[in-house]
Design an enzyme around this catalytic site. Structure first.
Site, PDB file in Angstrom:
ATOM      1  N   GLY A   1       0.867  -1.178   0.000  1.00 24.06           N
ATOM      2  CA  GLY A   1       0.000   0.000   0.000  1.00 24.06           C
ATOM      3  C   GLY A   1       0.904   1.229   0.000  1.00 24.06           C
TER       4      GLY A   1
ATOM      5  N   GLN B   1       8.349   2.468   1.213  1.00 28.02           N
ATOM      6  CA  GLN B   1       9.496   1.966   1.976  1.00 28.02           C
ATOM      7  C   GLN B   1      10.279   0.967   1.127  1.00 28.02           C
ATOM      8  OE1 GLN B   1       8.885   1.067   6.120  1.00 28.02           O
ATOM      9  NE2 GLN B   1       7.233   2.524   6.333  1.00 28.02           N
TER      10      GLN B   1
ATOM     11  N   ALA C   1      -5.926  -3.929   9.512  1.00 33.65           N
ATOM     12  CA  ALA C   1      -6.903  -5.027   9.557  1.00 33.65           C
ATOM     13  C   ALA C   1      -6.316  -6.280   8.892  1.00 33.65           C
ATOM     14  CB  ALA C   1      -8.191  -4.600   8.869  1.00 33.65           C
TER      15      ALA C   1
ATOM     16  N   GLN D   1      -3.221  -7.141   8.850  1.00 31.24           N
ATOM     17  CA  GLN D   1      -2.224  -7.735   9.762  1.00 31.24           C
ATOM     18  C   GLN D   1      -2.910  -8.741  10.681  1.00 31.24           C
ATOM     19  OE1 GLN D   1       0.231  -4.739  11.716  1.00 31.24           O
ATOM     20  NE2 GLN D   1       0.485  -3.610   9.802  1.00 31.24           N
TER      21      GLN D   1
ATOM     22  N   HIS E   1       3.379   1.124  12.755  1.00 32.05           N
ATOM     23  CA  HIS E   1       2.265   1.587  13.583  1.00 32.05           C
ATOM     24  C   HIS E   1       2.232   0.695  14.815  1.00 32.05           C
ATOM     25  CE1 HIS E   1      -1.201   3.869  14.345  1.00 32.05           C
ATOM     26  NE2 HIS E   1      -2.026   3.455  13.425  1.00 32.05           N
TER      27      HIS E   1
HETATM   28  N1  LIG Z   1      -0.623   5.298   4.821  1.00 32.62           N
HETATM   29  C1  LIG Z   1       0.086   6.043   5.631  1.00 32.62           C
HETATM   30  O1  LIG Z   1       0.254   7.216   5.378  1.00 32.62           O
HETATM   31  C2  LIG Z   1       0.741   5.475   6.879  1.00 32.62           C
HETATM   32  C3  LIG Z   1       1.589   6.298   7.626  1.00 32.62           C
HETATM   33  C4  LIG Z   1       2.265   5.764   8.698  1.00 32.62           C
HETATM   34  C5  LIG Z   1       2.042   4.437   9.035  1.00 32.62           C
HETATM   35  N2  LIG Z   1       1.187   3.663   8.338  1.00 32.62           N
HETATM   36  C6  LIG Z   1       1.008   2.244   8.705  1.00 32.62           C
HETATM   37  O2  LIG Z   1       1.669   1.442   7.724  1.00 32.62           O
HETATM   38  C7  LIG Z   1       0.982   0.196   7.576  1.00 32.62           C
HETATM   39  C8  LIG Z   1       0.571   0.019   6.133  1.00 32.62           C
HETATM   40  O3  LIG Z   1      -0.331   1.048   5.777  1.00 32.62           O
HETATM   41  P1  LIG Z   1      -0.625   1.456   4.259  1.00 32.62           P
HETATM   42  O4  LIG Z   1      -1.440   2.695   4.315  1.00 32.62           O
HETATM   43  O5  LIG Z   1       0.594   1.407   3.457  1.00 32.62           O
HETATM   44  O6  LIG Z   1      -1.457   0.218   3.753  1.00 32.62           O
HETATM   45  P2  LIG Z   1      -2.992  -0.074   3.586  1.00 32.62           P
HETATM   46  O7  LIG Z   1      -3.525   0.684   2.428  1.00 32.62           O
HETATM   47  O8  LIG Z   1      -3.667   0.089   4.892  1.00 32.62           O
HETATM   48  O9  LIG Z   1      -2.811  -1.652   3.209  1.00 32.62           O
HETATM   49  C9  LIG Z   1      -2.437  -2.036   1.956  1.00 32.62           C
HETATM   50  C10 LIG Z   1      -1.827  -3.422   1.856  1.00 32.62           C
HETATM   51  O10 LIG Z   1      -2.428  -4.399   2.721  1.00 32.62           O
HETATM   52  C11 LIG Z   1      -2.834  -5.520   1.931  1.00 32.62           C
HETATM   53  N3  LIG Z   1      -3.952  -6.189   2.605  1.00 32.62           N
HETATM   54  C12 LIG Z   1      -5.078  -5.611   3.105  1.00 32.62           C
HETATM   55  N4  LIG Z   1      -5.846  -6.540   3.696  1.00 32.62           N
HETATM   56  C13 LIG Z   1      -5.203  -7.726   3.545  1.00 32.62           C
HETATM   57  C14 LIG Z   1      -5.484  -9.068   3.940  1.00 32.62           C
HETATM   58  N5  LIG Z   1      -6.606  -9.374   4.616  1.00 32.62           N
HETATM   59  N6  LIG Z   1      -4.595 -10.035   3.618  1.00 32.62           N
HETATM   60  C15 LIG Z   1      -3.464  -9.731   2.947  1.00 32.62           C
HETATM   61  N7  LIG Z   1      -3.135  -8.487   2.529  1.00 32.62           N
HETATM   62  C16 LIG Z   1      -3.993  -7.502   2.845  1.00 32.62           C
HETATM   63  C17 LIG Z   1      -3.225  -4.893   0.591  1.00 32.62           C
HETATM   64  O11 LIG Z   1      -3.238  -5.867  -0.421  1.00 32.62           O
HETATM   65  P3  LIG Z   1      -4.350  -5.835  -1.596  1.00 32.62           P
HETATM   66  O12 LIG Z   1      -3.928  -4.799  -2.577  1.00 32.62           O
HETATM   67  O13 LIG Z   1      -4.299  -7.210  -2.123  1.00 32.62           O
HETATM   68  O14 LIG Z   1      -5.656  -5.474  -0.941  1.00 32.62           O
HETATM   69  C18 LIG Z   1      -2.073  -3.884   0.424  1.00 32.62           C
HETATM   70  O15 LIG Z   1      -0.912  -4.492  -0.054  1.00 32.62           O
HETATM   71  C19 LIG Z   1      -0.198   0.249   8.545  1.00 32.62           C
HETATM   72  O16 LIG Z   1       0.214  -0.318   9.768  1.00 32.62           O
HETATM   73  C20 LIG Z   1      -0.429   1.741   8.711  1.00 32.62           C
HETATM   74  O17 LIG Z   1      -1.103   2.070   9.900  1.00 32.62           O
HETATM   75  C21 LIG Z   1       0.547   4.150   7.253  1.00 32.62           C
END
Ligand SMILES: NC(=O)c1ccc[n+]([C@@H]2O[C@H](COP(=O)([O-])OP(=O)(O)OC[C@H]3O[C@@H](n4cnc5c(N)ncnc54)[C@H](OP(=O)(O)O)[C@@H]3O)[C@@H](O)[C@H]2O)c1
Length: 345
Positions: free
Chosen positions: A36, A42, A97, A99, A121
């Site tokens: 995501g 990263q 979710a 995770q 996080h």
């Molecule tokens: N976004 C931000 O700005 C930000 C900032 C700081 C920290 N964080 C933290 O970084 C982490 C990642 O966040 P993100 O925003 O990059 O990602 P996200 O959009 O919340 O998650 C995306 C990833 O998770 C996969 N995924 C979702 N549900 C799944 C499941 N049930 N089984 C397997 N894969 C699954 C998705 O795959 P598919 O494409 O196949 O659905 C995708 O690769 C989180 O802990 C978040 O709190 C995020």
């Protein structure tokens, strides 16, 4: 420790120059779970810094995205469990979710004591009663949480800038957990690191994004815009006085040199009014902020995230909600104003 060009800075001024980072991680494989906004940024930043990165994904939307970015199935793109088996640092960047969903089947069985478990996080381990994510006690568990969107982490890196990140240690079995977090923090493109705990990271982050960073600012914009409209002002006037001037002129001044600098650069009329009014806003809003903090602290927010985000139609419903926002008069006015901004250039 703040700087303009991260690459130059890392080379010249820090204890963590890129060469040292590369040497430190010479034999390390980064297993990134999820692609995501954070996973992608990263992964690409680590890769561009010359480090050994593999991705672990289910066959969904982001799998296609990773292939588009040049990751190759069975070379550096794997299933989640295969990436956990192969990686040394397991960077769990699935959705919070996701995770929970994948932990018992795809992650936990393959974690061994010589691996490091990494999060961006504190969510999963702090709210372990709700997520059931309890890392094995014999391994390092660390966090580097960029204080910006994943997209910003990547665009800043490309521009030669860094995003501030917090770091924390949940378990230190090797004696090197904090040091590893610092090296990874700079390797993913952070410009500045500060220490926190998993608990403080997740409480402040969930409050921040529901509050000033996203939810509260949207609510504040709407309240002012709608009052101006109800009192007979045009969409253009209401939008310019509410959003455009804030994002284009005044918030950048706060970012540049602080709130007093913003006041100093405005008219005496604006200063007088704003300085008289901000305590009234604070008084009205503080109880709501406390209500929000309670809802984060007692796990209500996490329960809601876990219930909603794992629903099959979550993305579809989200698109509907975002379309509703995009069709609000205020944000339609915003589109027009942005178009005019482009024509001005
Ligand atoms: N976004 C931000 O700005 C930000 C900032 C700081 C920290 N964080 C933290 O970084 C982490 C990642 O966040 P993100 O925003 O990059 O990602 P996200 O959009 O919340 O998650 C995306 C990833 O998770 C996969 N995924 C979702 N549900 C799944 C499941 N049930 N089984 C397997 N894969 C699954 C998705 O795959 P598919 O494409 O196949 O659905 C995708 O690769 C989180 O802990 C978040 O709190 C995020």
């Amino acid at each position: 420790m703040r700087f303009g060009n991260i690459h130059e800075y890392i080379e010249k001024n820090t204890d963590y120059p890129l060469k040292r980072i590369q040497e430190y991680f010479k034999y390390t494989k980064f297993g990134i779970l999820g692609y995501g906004p954070q996973g992608r940024s990263q992964a690409l930043n680590l890769k561009d810094n010359g480090l050994n990165v593999i991705i672990g994904l289910r066959q969904g939307e982001s799998y296609k995205e990773a292939i588009k970015d040049g990751f190759i199935p069975n070379i550096n793109l794997f299933s989640i469990d295969d990436a956990v088996k192969q990686g040394d640092i397991i960077m769990n960047l699935l959705s919070d979710a996701g995770q929970k969903e994948s932990w018992h089947k795809c992650v936990l069985p393959y974690l061994t004591k010589d691996k490091t478990l990494y999060f961006s996080h504190g969510f999963s381990v702090v709210y372990k009663k709700q997520t059931n994510i309890i890392p094995p006690p014999n391994m390092d568990v660390i966090l580097v949480a960029p204080k910006g969107s994943g997209r910003t982490l990547r665009t800043a890196f490309i521009k030669g800038e860094g995003v501030n990140s917090s770091i924390a240690v949940y378990q230190d079995k090797s004696g090197f957990a904090e040091q590893n977090a610092k090296f990874i923090g700079f390797a993913i493109g952070s410009g500045y690191l500060y220490k926190t705990t998993f608990e403080n990271e997740v409480y402040s982050d969930l409050v921040g994004e529901r509050g000033v960073l996203m939810g509260a600012i949207h609510g504040l914009f709407l309240a002012q815009y709608n009052v101006l409209r109800e009192r007979g002002h045009s969409p253009s006037e209401a939008f310019n006085e509410t959003v455009e001037e804030a994002t284009q002129s005044l918030i950048p001044l706060i970012a540049e040199q602080g709130m007093d600098w913003m006041y100093k650069n405005c008219s005496t009329t604006a200063q007088r009014g704003a300085i008289d009014w901000y305590p009234k806003f604070e008084k009205v809003l503080k109880p709501l902020m406390n209500e929000l903090y309670d809802s984060v602290y007692d796990g209500t927010e996490v329960k809601n995230v876990l219930e909603q985000n794992n629903k099959k139609d979550y993305r579809y419903k989200l698109d509907e909600e975002l379309a509703l926002i995009s069709n609000m008069e205020i944000w339609k006015a915003g589109k027009t104003v942005r178009e005019l901004r482009k024509k001005d250039k």
